[in-house]
Design a protein around this motif. Structure first.
Motif, mmCIF file in Angstrom:
data_model
loop_
_atom_site.group_PDB
_atom_site.id
_atom_site.type_symbol
_atom_site.label_atom_id
_atom_site.label_comp_id
_atom_site.label_asym_id
_atom_site.label_seq_id
_atom_site.Cartn_x
_atom_site.Cartn_y
_atom_site.Cartn_z
ATOM 1 N N TYR B 14 0.860 -1.186 0.000
ATOM 2 C CA TYR B 14 0.000 0.000 0.000
ATOM 3 C C TYR B 14 0.889 1.226 0.000
ATOM 4 O O TYR B 14 2.044 1.159 0.406
ATOM 5 N N ASN B 44 0.519 -4.904 17.135
ATOM 6 C CA ASN B 44 -0.251 -3.948 16.338
ATOM 7 C C ASN B 44 0.499 -3.609 15.060
ATOM 8 O O ASN B 44 1.697 -3.349 15.084
ATOM 9 N N GLY B 45 -0.204 -3.644 13.953
ATOM 10 C CA GLY B 45 0.398 -3.279 12.680
ATOM 11 C C GLY B 45 1.216 -4.389 12.039
ATOM 12 O O GLY B 45 1.941 -4.160 11.083
ATOM 13 N N SER B 46 1.094 -5.612 12.571
ATOM 14 C CA SER B 46 1.902 -6.705 12.023
ATOM 15 C C SER B 46 1.294 -7.286 10.741
ATOM 16 O O SER B 46 1.950 -8.059 10.054
ATOM 17 N N GLY B 47 0.053 -6.927 10.425
ATOM 18 C CA GLY B 47 -0.553 -7.393 9.178
ATOM 19 C C GLY B 47 -1.657 -8.422 9.356
ATOM 20 O O GLY B 47 -2.107 -9.025 8.379
ATOM 21 N N LYS B 48 -2.117 -8.626 10.588
ATOM 22 C CA LYS B 48 -3.153 -9.637 10.846
ATOM 23 C C LYS B 48 -4.464 -9.313 10.136
ATOM 24 O O LYS B 48 -5.025 -10.157 9.437
ATOM 25 N N SER B 49 -4.918 -8.067 10.323
ATOM 26 C CA SER B 49 -6.188 -7.698 9.690
ATOM 27 C C SER B 49 -6.064 -7.744 8.176
ATOM 28 O O SER B 49 -7.002 -8.143 7.481
ATOM 29 N N THR B 50 -4.928 -7.320 7.685
ATOM 30 C CA THR B 50 -4.713 -7.348 6.240
ATOM 31 C C THR B 50 -4.801 -8.784 5.732
ATOM 32 O O THR B 50 -5.434 -9.053 4.703
ATOM 33 N N GLU B 169 -10.205 -10.093 15.827
ATOM 34 C CA GLU B 169 -10.297 -9.615 17.205
ATOM 35 C C GLU B 169 -11.742 -9.466 17.688
ATOM 36 O O GLU B 169 -12.160 -8.393 18.121
ATOM 37 N N HIS B 202 -5.487 -10.830 20.479
ATOM 38 C CA HIS B 202 -4.364 -10.368 21.287
ATOM 39 C C HIS B 202 -4.344 -11.083 22.629
ATOM 40 O O HIS B 202 -3.497 -10.823 23.460
HETATM 41 N N1 LIG Z 1 -4.867 0.394 2.821
HETATM 42 C C1 LIG Z 1 -3.958 0.773 3.722
HETATM 43 N N2 LIG Z 1 -3.583 2.063 3.792
HETATM 44 C C2 LIG Z 1 -2.659 2.458 4.691
HETATM 45 N N3 LIG Z 1 -2.065 1.641 5.546
HETATM 46 C C3 LIG Z 1 -2.384 0.361 5.529
HETATM 47 C C4 LIG Z 1 -3.345 -0.140 4.618
HETATM 48 N N4 LIG Z 1 -3.481 -1.448 4.841
HETATM 49 C C5 LIG Z 1 -2.627 -1.756 5.830
HETATM 50 N N5 LIG Z 1 -1.958 -0.685 6.241
HETATM 51 C C6 LIG Z 1 -0.894 -0.680 7.269
HETATM 52 O O1 LIG Z 1 -0.348 -1.970 7.263
HETATM 53 C C7 LIG Z 1 0.030 -2.370 8.545
HETATM 54 C C8 LIG Z 1 -0.647 -3.673 8.928
HETATM 55 O O2 LIG Z 1 -1.989 -3.380 9.241
HETATM 56 P P1 LIG Z 1 -3.012 -4.400 9.863
HETATM 57 O O3 LIG Z 1 -4.274 -3.647 10.084
HETATM 58 O O4 LIG Z 1 -3.083 -5.604 9.019
HETATM 59 O O5 LIG Z 1 -2.342 -4.739 11.247
HETATM 60 P P2 LIG Z 1 -2.911 -5.617 12.434
HETATM 61 O O6 LIG Z 1 -1.945 -6.691 12.666
HETATM 62 O O7 LIG Z 1 -4.313 -6.002 12.167
HETATM 63 O O8 LIG Z 1 -2.846 -4.598 13.643
HETATM 64 P P3 LIG Z 1 -3.849 -4.446 14.886
HETATM 65 O O9 LIG Z 1 -3.388 -5.426 15.905
HETATM 66 O O10 LIG Z 1 -3.624 -3.036 15.333
HETATM 67 O O11 LIG Z 1 -5.223 -4.682 14.395
HETATM 68 C C9 LIG Z 1 -0.307 -1.224 9.475
HETATM 69 O O12 LIG Z 1 0.847 -0.485 9.700
HETATM 70 C C10 LIG Z 1 -1.321 -0.434 8.685
HETATM 71 O O13 LIG Z 1 -1.266 0.916 9.050
#
Ligand SMILES: Nc1ncnc2c1ncn2[C@@H]1O[C@H](COP(=O)(O)OP(=O)(O)OP(=O)(O)O)[C@@H](O)[C@H]1O
Ligand SMILES: [Mg+2]
Lengths: 267, 285
Positions: B14, B44-50, B169, B202
């Motif tokens: 991204y 946080n921000g490790s990419g799980k939601s992605t 989560e 978490h």
């Molecule tokens: N479309 C996007 N635009 C901007 N940043 C993005 C986008 N998609 C993902 N990111 C970034 O990618 C990284 C991974 O995001 P993600 O939401 O997958 O983390 P996570 O593991 O789910 O974190 P959390 O525990 O906070 O939910 C983060 O730094 C997020 O800011």
């Protein structure tokens, strides 16, 4: 304070009124509104009052709940009533002080306005209290569905309406929370002049706005996950079906609303 | 034989406001077989939601590919079949409940699928029974507790009879009671219906209950294995910004200060108590 807003809120239940087809209810509320504006005589209003409060009783809605729906509009009702009371010219002068006067006509007009607004709100809240927003928008969608042929986005509008209704309590709760948070930081919403108070609202509106957008985004994703793609190939769990009760409802409405209008014309 | 979810060299790129490209996922190879209960961890921000969003084509890979029930998410005409096979539940129940009556919300997905009304009614009732929310079917969702709302959201996807449910989560906003209820429901779906569960969390005590744990960090898959194998790697987990279950922490501390020489892989309180009992008796004898 914000929790008092009940207008447009559904109270789940299983009364006779709850089971009436939403289309019937919508059409009858329209008819009621027409009747309220056509009529102005006291006799007609007695009939309408009996009709509307009779229906409220059948629906087992507490009167307090219905009256609470009036609260947000109390200022408007009082304002128009007072204006009419003091500023209506007429022959039967009762009291006068400079440009303002109270006349018999003024009293009648003020009473009519109050009765009209109260019945209007009570009657429409009867619809929204006993009909779930989904049914309400379903009914509207069906009533307006002939317009789909003209490529008007009826389904989309109905969906937008039902989502708006769904999120009213959520956003009210959130507003309460933000206000408390700002109060804890020393914000003052209740004193000062109008401009001052309006300014005090900005720190509420901005976070509310931002979070609403985030909510909208998440909701859209969740809806996509649940295979929402507009009107295409959609079925409904609740089928709308007109039945005997709807007929009874319509007949009763014709008797009362028609009766009121006839009284109005005759007297 | 295809797998439930098969990510091959999955990369997601991204660009942020300053137009620099970042990798939220970088060459992730992760296969989740049918019927598994998997937990995904990471700071946080490790990419799980992605990663979760790639499981039902809400996000599409910039590199590599994802096969869901054998279907490639990059093929536009398969999107609806993919989303039917693999559903998703999000963190905030308020933002995924569409209707103002519980049962109407559960019916939403089925209505979108074009299921006949009678069948919708049957499946809605069944789903509500499965999550123990049948008595609440006529309630307004905004008056329910967080745990109840989340179970309604689960019923909403369950009614669509997916093979897999990905939960991002789901317990993050709940109190301990609500969390326990949701976890109970997830285990029931897994055992009784054989539904594949991918749980992003978490909470280590939730991850411990899974059959498999995968740990992401900076878009890379770092650890992958059974909870027993993962949670003994305390130092590694700490370096990834994660904690270990308290039972493991306790046993490790005892090993450190009392040279207890205990096996630290006690994942539950009961297991931990057993180890301690054996150790204490042994110590006294
Ligand atoms: N479309 C996007 N635009 C901007 N940043 C993005 C986008 N998609 C993902 N990111 C970034 O990618 C990284 C991974 O995001 P993600 O939401 O997958 O983390 P996570 O593991 O789910 O974190 P959390 O525990 O906070 O939910 C983060 O730094 C997020 O800011
Ligand atoms: Mg996340």
């Amino acid at each position: 304070m914000l929790r008092d807003i009940t207008l447009g809120q559904f109270f789940p239940g299983n009364t006779w009124m709850h089971r009436i087809d939403p289309r019937t209810k919508i059409v009858l509320v329209m008819a009621m509104i027409v009747a309220l504006f056509v009529c102005s005589h006291a006799a007609a209003y007695v009939v309408l009052t009996v009709y509307i409060f009779g229906l409220i009783a059948i629906s087992k809605l507490s009167l307090r709940m219905v009256l609470r729906g009036l609260k947000p509009l109390l200022v408007i009702i009082l304002f128009t009533a007072v204006l009419n009371l003091f500023l209506t010219p007429g022959d039967m002068l009762l009291w006068r002080a400079g440009p303002v006067s109270i006349t018999m006509e003024g009293i009648q007009k003020a009473a009519l306005i109050v009765a009209r607004l109260v019945l209007l709100i009570a009657g429409t809240s009867l619809l929204t209290y006993t009909t779930s927003p989904i049914q309400l928008t379903d009914g509207l969608e069906r009533l307006l569905s002939p317009l789909k042929k003209l490529h008007l986005p009826i389904h989309e509008l109905a969906m937008m309406m039902s989502l708006a209704l769904r999120f009213i309590p959520t956003l009210v709760e959130e507003t309460d929370k933000i206000m408390s948070a700002q109060r804890a930081r020393g914000a003052d919403f209740d004193s000062g002049n109008l401009l001052h108070r309006a300014k005090a609202l900005i720190p509420i509106l901005v976070p509310l706005f931002v979070s609403s957008f985030r909510r909208a985004d998440e909701l859209a994703t969740a809806m996509e996950c649940r295979l929402y793609r507009g009107d295409i190939g959609r079925t409904r769990m609740r089928q709308l079906q007109l039945g005997r009760d709807d007929a009874i409802c319509v007949i009763v409405a014709i008797l009362f609303l028609g009766g009121a209008i006839v009284l109005q014309i005759l007297t | 034989m295809s797998e439930m979810i098969q990510a091959e060299q999955l990369t997601f790129r991204y660009t942020d406001f300053s137009h620099t490209a970042h990798l939220a996922l970088d060459g992730v190879n992760l296969t989740i077989p049918y019927g598994q209960f998997a937990a995904i961890l990471g700071r946080n921000g490790s990419g799980k939601s992605t990663f979760a969003k790639h499981c039902n084509a809400i996000a599409l890979p910039s590199g590599g590919r994802v096969l869901v029930d054998g279907m490639d998410t990059l093929q536009p005409d398969l999107i609806w079949d993919i989303r039917r096979a693999c559903s998703m539940v999000f963190q905030n129940p308020d933002n995924q409940i569409v209707a103002t009556v519980v049962e109407e919300d559960v019916a939403f997905g089925l209505e979108n699928m074009g299921v006949p009304p009678k069948e919708i009614r049957r499946r809605v009732n069944e789903a509500l029974h499965m999550v123990d929310m049948y008595e609440y079917r006529m309630h307004a969702p905004h008056l329910l507790s967080g745990g109840q709302k989340q179970r309604v959201a689960i019923a909403g996807v369950l009614a669509m009879q997916p093979k897999c449910i990905v939960l991002d989560e789901p317990t993050a906003m709940l109190d301990p009671r609500g969390r326990a209820d949701v976890m109970h429901v997830l285990h029931r779906l897994h055992k009784e219906k054989g539904i594949t569960i991918v749980l992003i969390t978490h909470h280590m005590d939730e991850a411990v209950q899974a059959e498999r744990v995968a740990v992401l960090d900076h878009g890379h898959l770092i650890l992958d294995g059974t909870p027993r194998r993962i949670f003994v790697q305390t130092r590694k987990l700490h370096s990834l910004g994660l904690t270990v279950p308290q039972s493991v922490q306790l046993l490790e501390a005892l090993n450190g200060c009392a040279q207890a020489g205990l096996e630290i892989d006690a994942l539950t309180v009961e297991e931990c108590a057993d180890r301690l009992e054996v150790w204490l008796k042994g110590g006294r004898a």
